[in-house]
Design an enzyme around this catalytic site. Structure first.
Site, PDB file in Angstrom:
ATOM      1  CG  HIS A 130      10.678 -19.605  -1.557  1.00 46.52           C
ATOM      2  ND1 HIS A 130      11.937 -19.542  -2.119  1.00 46.52           N
ATOM      3  CD2 HIS A 130       9.807 -19.579  -2.588  1.00 46.52           C
ATOM      4  CE1 HIS A 130      11.816 -19.469  -3.433  1.00 46.52           C
ATOM      5  NE2 HIS A 130      10.544 -19.492  -3.749  1.00 46.52           N
ATOM      6  CG  ASP A 208      10.936 -14.740   2.478  1.00 46.78           C
ATOM      7  OD1 ASP A 208      10.393 -13.797   1.864  1.00 46.78           O
ATOM      8  OD2 ASP A 208      11.170 -15.847   1.971  1.00 46.78           O
ATOM      9  CD  GLN A 211       4.003 -15.092  -1.487  1.00 43.75           C
ATOM     10  OE1 GLN A 211       2.983 -14.446  -1.730  1.00 43.75           O
ATOM     11  NE2 GLN A 211       4.641 -15.767  -2.424  1.00 43.75           N
ATOM     12  CE  LYS A 234       7.425 -13.775  -4.653  1.00 42.80           C
ATOM     13  NZ  LYS A 234       7.068 -14.919  -5.470  1.00 42.80           N
ATOM     14  CB  CYS A 372      10.162 -22.626  -4.349  1.00 50.41           C
ATOM     15  SG  CYS A 372      10.462 -22.427  -6.089  1.00 50.41           S
TER      16      CYS A 372
HETATM   17  N1  7TS Z   1      10.254 -16.247  -0.309  1.00 50.89           N
HETATM   18  C1  7TS Z   1       8.935 -16.493  -0.430  1.00 50.89           C
HETATM   19  C2  7TS Z   1       8.077 -16.629   0.785  1.00 50.89           C
HETATM   20  C3  7TS Z   1       8.386 -16.582  -1.715  1.00 50.89           C
HETATM   21  O1  7TS Z   1       7.090 -16.833  -1.845  1.00 50.89           O
HETATM   22  C4  7TS Z   1       9.231 -16.443  -2.844  1.00 50.89           C
HETATM   23  C5  7TS Z   1       8.723 -16.615  -4.238  1.00 50.89           C
HETATM   24  C6  7TS Z   1      10.593 -16.172  -2.635  1.00 50.89           C
HETATM   25  C7  7TS Z   1      11.063 -16.094  -1.350  1.00 50.89           C
HETATM   26  C8  7TS Z   1      11.552 -15.951  -3.761  1.00 50.89           C
HETATM   27  O2  7TS Z   1      11.265 -14.760  -4.403  1.00 50.89           O
HETATM   28  P1  7TS Z   1      12.079 -14.338  -5.713  1.00 50.89           P
HETATM   29  O3  7TS Z   1      11.390 -13.100  -6.185  1.00 50.89           O
HETATM   30  O4  7TS Z   1      13.475 -14.092  -5.306  1.00 50.89           O
HETATM   31  O5  7TS Z   1      11.941 -15.484  -6.667  1.00 50.89           O
HETATM   32  N2  7TS Z   1       7.644 -17.499  -4.324  1.00 50.89           N
HETATM   33  C9  7TS Z   1       7.128 -18.027  -5.433  1.00 50.89           C
HETATM   34  C10 7TS Z   1       6.004 -18.844  -5.383  1.00 50.89           C
HETATM   35  O6  7TS Z   1       5.387 -19.101  -4.366  1.00 50.89           O
HETATM   36  N3  7TS Z   1       5.703 -19.223  -6.634  1.00 50.89           N
HETATM   37  O7  7TS Z   1       6.619 -18.727  -7.464  1.00 50.89           O
HETATM   38  C11 7TS Z   1       7.499 -17.976  -6.739  1.00 50.89           C
END
Ligand code: 7TS
Length: 415
Positions: A130, A208, A211, A234, A372
């Site tokens: 990401h 990370d 997910q 999430k 992203c």
């Molecule tokens: N890393 C991964 C693997 C992710 O899927 C996401 C968010 C992030 C980092 C960032 O997370 P945040 O909570 O700091 O925004 N992924 C997604 C997506 O796949 N669609 O919208 C957000």
């Protein structure tokens, strides 16, 4: 996968806990929410916990000696303990509350990274990250002058581990940053193995978990990761809060990031000393309601059971893969044997955004775009993909509806 197979928990009872699932998406069309990879929905237990906090015991934490502040502090710190147990961190001091995965990664970059990375050093990221786990390191690399390398993927969407081994052996690698589960390919990376290899080469590993932590049991000690980042929103919790797990000795040695209230021990006009962990990294009034809400989300997940959630969402994913594979115009990205609960695909002749719009008119919420992960889409040689991502409240019938809607889109666009 047989729909009649015994489910690992009562999915209908779970669905009853999510008020949003009772509402119509369009008049007469129920909501089929398949955008869990972007953010999950919230059960009444989480919503009520937040509402209860604001109605009964809101006050600032770690400050007042009055009863309300003590109650708020106790609930907020109890949430930290729940998170600690959930990921099996060895101490609650290893659980830093941040705004989310992105902020957690940036915290490591701006504190550990800025203090430890210099010209000549190498950081390994991967092409399936990401943007949070690419851009934060690019920004720091341009400031600190270290080299950023990216592990490529093989045709099945797994990381090239032979290349990983070669890089670790031939270059002065200080840090490996890698996603536990790809938000596009679904690939679950062998983090324990990758951490062992990194450590043997004298490097640290940041995983990370955005997910993975929502979808499977994650034990940071068993994985032996040095850092892990994830987001509450999430995993059934509210937005605005997330976690950085770090090994205590590393966190102790790291300088703080943001300066302000809560993170200090003593301040004089000449200088300051830092508070103990985890507060050293938590400057300012934190997201109190959100932290307490995350605690309620962890309770909810554990009441259902992380093994059960993984078992069920694996069944849903296999079912979706089987049904989408049957549609000749659908091209699915990623074929890793170990995969999380999402499927990204392209439909021949239909732009991902058009497909998502048509699915939406059938009540189905999916994500379309690059999720992203632009470098990964470049690798895959597509501008955008459609992604259906599943969670514990989704059903086999909803996946039937997804497949039917994809077929309808193909019909509409080929007409
Ligand atoms: N890393 C991964 C693997 C992710 O899927 C996401 C968010 C992030 C980092 C960032 O997370 P945040 O909570 O700091 O925004 N992924 C997604 C997506 O796949 N669609 O919208 C957000």
């Amino acid at each position: 996968m047989n729909q009649m197979e015994v489910l690992p928990f009562d999915v209908e009872a779970v669905r009853q806990d999510f008020p949003i699932l009772r509402q119509e998406h369009h008049a007469g069309t129920p909501l089929i929410y398949l955008d869990n990879g972007a953010s999950s929905q919230k059960p009444a237990q989480v919503i009520d916990t937040i509402s209860d906090y604001y109605q009964r015991y809101h006050a600032n934490v770690h400050r007042g000696i009055h009863k309300l502040s003590e109650a708020a502090t106790a609930a907020y710190e109890d949430a930290r303990r729940k998170v600690q147990q959930h990921i099996n961190a060895s101490s609650r001091r290893e659980v830093i509350f941040t705004r989310g995965t992105t902020e957690s990664i940036n915290l490591v970059a701006q504190t550990w990274g800025r203090a430890n990375l210099k010209p000549g050093d190498v950081v390994i990221s991967t092409v399936m990250e990401h943007h949070a786990n690419i851009v934060s390191w690019q920004m720091l690399a341009s400031e600190r002058g270290f080299t950023l390398r990216y592990l490529p993927i093989l045709v099945d969407g797994t990381l090239d581990l032979a290349q990983y081994e070669r890089l670790l052996q031939s270059e002065p690698v200080k840090l490996v940053v890698v996603t536990h589960c790809s938000n596009v390919l679904g690939t679950i990376n062998p983090i324990a193995n990758m951490a062992r290899m990194a450590h043997a080469a004298g490097a640290l590993l940041l995983a990370d978990g955005a997910q993975s932590v929502p979808h499977m049991p994650v034990d940071v000690q068993a994985l032996d990761v040095d850092f892990m980042a994830f987001s509450s929103h999430k995993m059934l919790g509210p937005t605005g809060i997330g976690v950085l797990y770090g090994k205590r000795d590393l966190l102790e040695a790291m300088p703080p990031w943001m300066g302000g209230g809560d993170m200090i021990s003593r301040v004089t006009l000449q200088g300051s000393t830092w508070n103990n962990l985890p507060y050293k990294f938590e400057a300012g009034t934190p997201s109190i309601a959100e932290g307490i809400g995350l605690g309620a989300a962890v309770d909810y997940l554990n009441a259902v059971g992380m093994e059960q959630i993984q078992l069920y969402t694996d069944q849903l994913t296999t079912y979706a893969l089987d049904h989408l594979h049957e549609i000749p115009q659908v091209k699915i990205f990623g074929a890793a044997p170990a995969r999380g609960s999402l499927v990204s695909f392209a439909i021949e002749g239909i732009h991902a955004h058009d497909a998502a719009q048509l699915l939406d008119s059938d009540g189905i919420a999916v994500r379309a775009g690059h999720h992203c992960a632009m470098p990964l889409h470049e690798e895959l040689n597509v501008a955008a993909s459609v992604r259906a991502s599943f969670y514990l409240y989704n059903t086999f019938a909803e996946i039937d509806a997804l497949a039917a809607s994809v077929r309808r889109a193909i019909g509409v666009y080929s007409a």
